[in-house]
Design a protein around this motif. Structure first.
Motif, PDB file in Angstrom:
ATOM      1  N   LEU A 129       5.564   3.028  -5.624  1.00  0.00           N
ATOM      2  CA  LEU A 129       5.898   2.043  -6.651  1.00  0.00           C
ATOM      3  C   LEU A 129       6.900   2.622  -7.648  1.00  0.00           C
ATOM      4  CD1 LEU A 129       2.337   0.592  -7.245  1.00  0.00           C
ATOM      5  CD2 LEU A 129       4.288  -0.686  -6.335  1.00  0.00           C
ATOM      6  N   GLU A 130       6.683   3.856  -8.053  1.00  0.00           N
ATOM      7  CA  GLU A 130       7.603   4.492  -9.002  1.00  0.00           C
ATOM      8  C   GLU A 130       8.995   4.702  -8.391  1.00  0.00           C
ATOM      9  OE1 GLU A 130       5.520   7.982 -10.247  1.00  0.00           O
ATOM     10  OE2 GLU A 130       4.328   6.904 -11.763  1.00  0.00           O
ATOM     11  N   ALA A 131       9.028   4.823  -7.050  1.00  0.00           N
ATOM     12  CA  ALA A 131      10.310   4.970  -6.361  1.00  0.00           C
ATOM     13  C   ALA A 131      10.981   3.628  -6.090  1.00  0.00           C
ATOM     14  CB  ALA A 131      10.107   5.729  -5.053  1.00  0.00           C
ATOM     15  N   GLY A 132      10.366   2.534  -6.537  1.00  0.00           N
ATOM     16  CA  GLY A 132      10.967   1.216  -6.382  1.00  0.00           C
ATOM     17  C   GLY A 132      10.679   0.541  -5.055  1.00  0.00           C
ATOM     18  N   LYS A 133       9.609   0.963  -4.367  1.00  0.00           N
ATOM     19  CA  LYS A 133       9.248   0.356  -3.089  1.00  0.00           C
ATOM     20  C   LYS A 133       8.146  -0.684  -3.302  1.00  0.00           C
ATOM     21  CE  LYS A 133      11.688   3.816  -1.343  1.00  0.00           C
ATOM     22  NZ  LYS A 133      13.114   3.653  -0.982  1.00  0.00           N
ATOM     23  N   HIS A 134       8.265  -1.822  -2.621  1.00  0.00           N
ATOM     24  CA  HIS A 134       7.157  -2.767  -2.556  1.00  0.00           C
ATOM     25  C   HIS A 134       6.035  -2.112  -1.750  1.00  0.00           C
ATOM     26  CE1 HIS A 134       9.950  -5.806  -4.040  1.00  0.00           C
ATOM     27  NE2 HIS A 134      10.775  -5.503  -3.045  1.00  0.00           N
ATOM     28  N   VAL A 135       4.783  -2.379  -2.133  1.00  0.00           N
ATOM     29  CA  VAL A 135       3.661  -1.661  -1.516  1.00  0.00           C
ATOM     30  C   VAL A 135       2.585  -2.626  -1.044  1.00  0.00           C
ATOM     31  CG1 VAL A 135       1.770  -0.037  -1.923  1.00  0.00           C
ATOM     32  CG2 VAL A 135       4.059   0.470  -2.805  1.00  0.00           C
ATOM     33  N   LEU A 136       2.171  -2.441   0.209  1.00  0.00           N
ATOM     34  CA  LEU A 136       0.984  -3.073   0.770  1.00  0.00           C
ATOM     35  C   LEU A 136       0.019  -1.949   1.122  1.00  0.00           C
ATOM     36  CD1 LEU A 136      -0.604  -5.488   2.025  1.00  0.00           C
ATOM     37  CD2 LEU A 136       0.694  -5.080   4.145  1.00  0.00           C
ATOM     38  N   VAL A 137      -1.241  -2.058   0.664  1.00  0.00           N
ATOM     39  CA  VAL A 137      -2.202  -0.993   0.924  1.00  0.00           C
ATOM     40  C   VAL A 137      -3.497  -1.587   1.467  1.00  0.00           C
ATOM     41  CG1 VAL A 137      -3.049  -0.991  -1.463  1.00  0.00           C
ATOM     42  CG2 VAL A 137      -3.389   1.025  -0.048  1.00  0.00           C
ATOM     43  N   GLU A 138      -4.061  -0.928   2.469  1.00  0.00           N
ATOM     44  CA  GLU A 138      -5.310  -1.392   3.060  1.00  0.00           C
ATOM     45  C   GLU A 138      -6.454  -1.286   2.059  1.00  0.00           C
ATOM     46  OE1 GLU A 138      -7.257  -2.711   5.432  1.00  0.00           O
ATOM     47  OE2 GLU A 138      -5.404  -3.612   6.151  1.00  0.00           O
ATOM     48  N   LYS A 139      -7.464  -2.130   2.259  1.00  0.00           N
ATOM     49  CA  LYS A 139      -8.654  -2.082   1.419  1.00  0.00           C
ATOM     50  C   LYS A 139      -9.551  -0.919   1.871  1.00  0.00           C
ATOM     51  CE  LYS A 139     -11.347  -2.880   4.668  1.00  0.00           C
ATOM     52  NZ  LYS A 139     -12.302  -1.820   4.980  1.00  0.00           N
ATOM     53  N   PRO A 140     -10.528  -0.491   1.007  1.00  0.00           N
ATOM     54  CA  PRO A 140     -10.568  -0.798  -0.413  1.00  0.00           C
ATOM     55  C   PRO A 140      -9.419  -0.108  -1.128  1.00  0.00           C
ATOM     56  CG  PRO A 140     -12.229   0.839   0.121  1.00  0.00           C
ATOM     57  CD  PRO A 140     -11.610   0.416   1.418  1.00  0.00           C
ATOM     58  N   LEU A 141      -9.147  -0.528  -2.355  1.00  0.00           N
ATOM     59  CA  LEU A 141      -7.948  -0.058  -3.042  1.00  0.00           C
ATOM     60  C   LEU A 141      -7.891   1.460  -3.121  1.00  0.00           C
ATOM     61  CD1 LEU A 141      -5.413  -1.059  -4.542  1.00  0.00           C
ATOM     62  CD2 LEU A 141      -6.753  -1.065  -6.647  1.00  0.00           C
ATOM     63  N   ALA A 142      -9.016   2.096  -3.447  1.00  0.00           N
ATOM     64  CA  ALA A 142      -9.055   3.550  -3.595  1.00  0.00           C
ATOM     65  C   ALA A 142     -10.476   4.034  -3.387  1.00  0.00           C
ATOM     66  CB  ALA A 142      -8.540   3.950  -4.974  1.00  0.00           C
ATOM     67  N   ASN A 143     -10.699   5.332  -3.577  1.00  0.00           N
ATOM     68  CA  ASN A 143     -12.040   5.898  -3.419  1.00  0.00           C
ATOM     69  C   ASN A 143     -12.814   5.961  -4.723  1.00  0.00           C
ATOM     70  OD1 ASN A 143     -11.600   6.211  -0.721  1.00  0.00           O
ATOM     71  ND2 ASN A 143     -11.828   8.435  -0.690  1.00  0.00           N
TER      72      ASN A 143
ATOM     73  N   ILE B 208      -3.014  -5.808  -1.875  1.00  0.00           N
ATOM     74  CA  ILE B 208      -4.058  -5.116  -1.131  1.00  0.00           C
ATOM     75  C   ILE B 208      -4.419  -5.951   0.099  1.00  0.00           C
ATOM     76  CG2 ILE B 208      -5.862  -6.136  -2.592  1.00  0.00           C
ATOM     77  CD1 ILE B 208      -7.494  -3.571  -2.124  1.00  0.00           C
ATOM     78  N   GLY B 209      -4.738  -5.270   1.193  1.00  0.00           N
ATOM     79  CA  GLY B 209      -4.901  -5.941   2.477  1.00  0.00           C
ATOM     80  C   GLY B 209      -6.306  -6.398   2.808  1.00  0.00           C
ATOM     81  N   PHE B 210      -6.790  -7.427   2.125  1.00  0.00           N
ATOM     82  CA  PHE B 210      -8.024  -8.094   2.549  1.00  0.00           C
ATOM     83  C   PHE B 210      -7.624  -9.184   3.555  1.00  0.00           C
ATOM     84  CE2 PHE B 210      -9.859  -6.461  -1.506  1.00  0.00           C
ATOM     85  CZ  PHE B 210     -10.962  -5.812  -0.961  1.00  0.00           C
ATOM     86  N   ASN B 211      -7.472  -8.784   4.814  1.00  0.00           N
ATOM     87  CA  ASN B 211      -6.866  -9.666   5.807  1.00  0.00           C
ATOM     88  C   ASN B 211      -7.694 -10.897   6.131  1.00  0.00           C
ATOM     89  OD1 ASN B 211      -8.534  -7.545   7.194  1.00  0.00           O
ATOM     90  ND2 ASN B 211      -8.109  -8.831   8.975  1.00  0.00           N
TER      91      ASN B 211
ATOM     92  N   GLN C 138     -13.382  -3.069  -6.534  1.00  0.00           N
ATOM     93  CA  GLN C 138     -13.774  -1.669  -6.704  1.00  0.00           C
ATOM     94  C   GLN C 138     -14.857  -1.545  -7.780  1.00  0.00           C
ATOM     95  OE1 GLN C 138     -11.521   0.275  -4.722  1.00  0.00           O
ATOM     96  NE2 GLN C 138     -13.108   1.855  -4.727  1.00  0.00           N
ATOM     97  N   ARG C 139     -14.736  -2.305  -8.846  1.00  0.00           N
ATOM     98  CA  ARG C 139     -15.739  -2.261  -9.908  1.00  0.00           C
ATOM     99  C   ARG C 139     -17.083  -2.805  -9.411  1.00  0.00           C
ATOM    100  NH1 ARG C 139     -13.593  -0.641 -14.483  1.00  0.00           N
ATOM    101  NH2 ARG C 139     -11.426  -1.085 -15.062  1.00  0.00           N
ATOM    102  N   VAL C 140     -17.046  -3.813  -8.575  1.00  0.00           N
ATOM    103  CA  VAL C 140     -18.291  -4.346  -8.015  1.00  0.00           C
ATOM    104  C   VAL C 140     -18.946  -3.306  -7.100  1.00  0.00           C
ATOM    105  CG1 VAL C 140     -19.304  -6.146  -6.561  1.00  0.00           C
ATOM    106  CG2 VAL C 140     -17.483  -6.734  -8.188  1.00  0.00           C
TER     107      VAL C 140
END
Length: 402
Positions: A109-123, A147-150, A372-374
């Motif tokens: 994101l900081e490099a200016g790229k659009h981002v798609l990331v698989e779920k869950p968002l993080a650990n 985020i990829g909740f397909n 993630q909070r849930v």
């Protein structure tokens, strides 16, 4: 005479309109294969911006090179940082394990790229919050993230969303969801990164219950406020390359929730449910009707209209493959069903459309942080043996319209 004027750009994201969007994917195993299939096929069926599969990234040089050739990628690499240096790569698709999501997504994101990331968002919550802040900052520069909740892109569930929004269920009161698999039912099934907390974050809870939790909030349009949960590891050690290793995540999870809108919900998730292969079951009950769905019958939705006379009531099967149903106008003549892999094609279609239009795609990183909070509240309830744990939404700022 040569025209040296620069190509016109999309005012929303600064990308030259005539230049194909270059895509890089990080990870070539299960999710990498599913996403690659979608990138390869999406333009054949949907009106999306031109794209090029530039680079596939993985740790093993021989295996990633073989996968790149098989899945239609022009190049392969073993260091994801290479994609950040490429001006011809505009989208980064993160299919790597959860412990890598935060570092890669923030850097991209900081490099200016659009981002798609698989779920869950993080650990962890901290990683998810950092990713969300990076996404907000990038969005201000026209850089999109999702985020990829397909399963939001299953046509039957998209139809369920429409029916609920139209009021066909009346006031929703009660939701039940169960995501059941059996790939770990055998105690001798080998150790993998998905069974280590440091790499996976959690077990069935984050891996598959996250899908059910997202569906509950997506379909109802409400937010989970309180959670209680129980986690269980049935097989505490599994065979690894150097002998038995400790399993440090859950095999199964049970949770109950209370949502805004005065809705009660429950979720059950298991990777040791013998005989269940990939069964995401959703039941929704309202004052005027009800819906049921099972992923193992992906093209079917069952609907009960409780406004009819009692003598005429009963669940009816809707075969969701008509051109009037969500996403289906792009595929086959009515009566010809589609499969699980199509959900990723629909996901890429929606992501590319948002990038082209300069709009925030959904589910956003904010929505991923919500889930993630849930998950964190369920884990906290299980650890403390507490009946109800409030979901901490203190820094959650949902994107309008997401």
């Amino acid at each position: 005479m040569t025209n040296s004027a620069p190509a016109p750009t999309n005012p929303q994201n600064g990308h030259p309109e005539c230049e194909p969007l270059g895509v890089a994917a990080i990870g070539y195993a299960f999710m990498g294969k599913a996403h690659s299939n979608a990138w390869r096929n999406v333009a054949s069926f949907f009106d999306v911006p031109a794209l090029e599969q530039k680079m596939l990234v993985g740790r093993d040089p021989e295996q990633v090179a073989e996968a790149a050739a098989r899945y239609g990628w022009a190049e392969s690499a073993t260091d994801w940082r290479q994609v950040l240096e490429r001006d011809d790569i505009h989208i980064v698709d993160i299919c790597a394990p959860g412990w890598m999501h935060s570092e890669i997504a923030i850097a991209a994101l900081e490099a200016g790229k659009h981002v798609l990331v698989e779920k869950p968002l993080a650990n962890t919550i901290a990683e998810a919050e950092a990713m969300t802040e990076a996404a907000r900052a990038a969005r201000a520069r026209g850089i999109q993230s999702m985020i990829g909740f397909n399963y939001r892109r299953v046509p039957a569930l998209a139809l369920a969303k429409e029916l609920i929004a139209e009021g066909r269920l009346g006031t929703v009161r009660h939701v039940r969801a169960a995501y059941l698999q059996d790939w770990l039912a055998d105690a001798q099934a080998p150790m993998t990164w998905r069974l280590r907390k440091e790499t996976a974050g959690s077990g069935a809870l984050g891996d598959i219950a996250s899908h059910a939790i997202d569906q509950i909030q997506y379909l109802t349009g409400e937010t989970i406020l309180e959670a209680s949960g129980v986690l269980k590891t049935f097989v505490t050690q599994r065979p690894g390359p150097d002998g038995l290793e400790d399993v440090t995540v859950d095999d199964a999870a049970w949770a109950t929730f209370w949502l805004t809108g005065d809705i009660g919900a429950s979720v059950e998730a298991s990777r040791v449910a013998t005989g269940q292969k990939n069964s995401l079951q959703i039941e929704m009950y309202g004052t005027d009707g009800a819906l049921t769905f099972n992923l193992e019958s992906l093209n079917e939705l069952r609907f009960l209209d409780a406004t009819l006379p009692v003598r005429e009531q009963g669940f009816r099967r809707i075969l969701v493959n008509e051109p009037e149903h969500p996403y289906l106008e792009a595929w086959w003549p009515q009566g010809h069903i589609i499969g699980w892999e199509h959900t990723f094609t629909h996901q890429i279609r929606d992501f590319l459309t948002a990038v082209r239009n300069g709009t925030q795609p959904s589910p956003s990183f904010e929505e991923g942080l919500n889930v993630q909070r849930v998950l964190d509240a369920v884990e906290g309830s299980a650890k403390n043996n507490s009946a109800l744990t409030p979901v901490d939404h203190k820094s959650l700022a949902m994107v309008e319209g997401a």
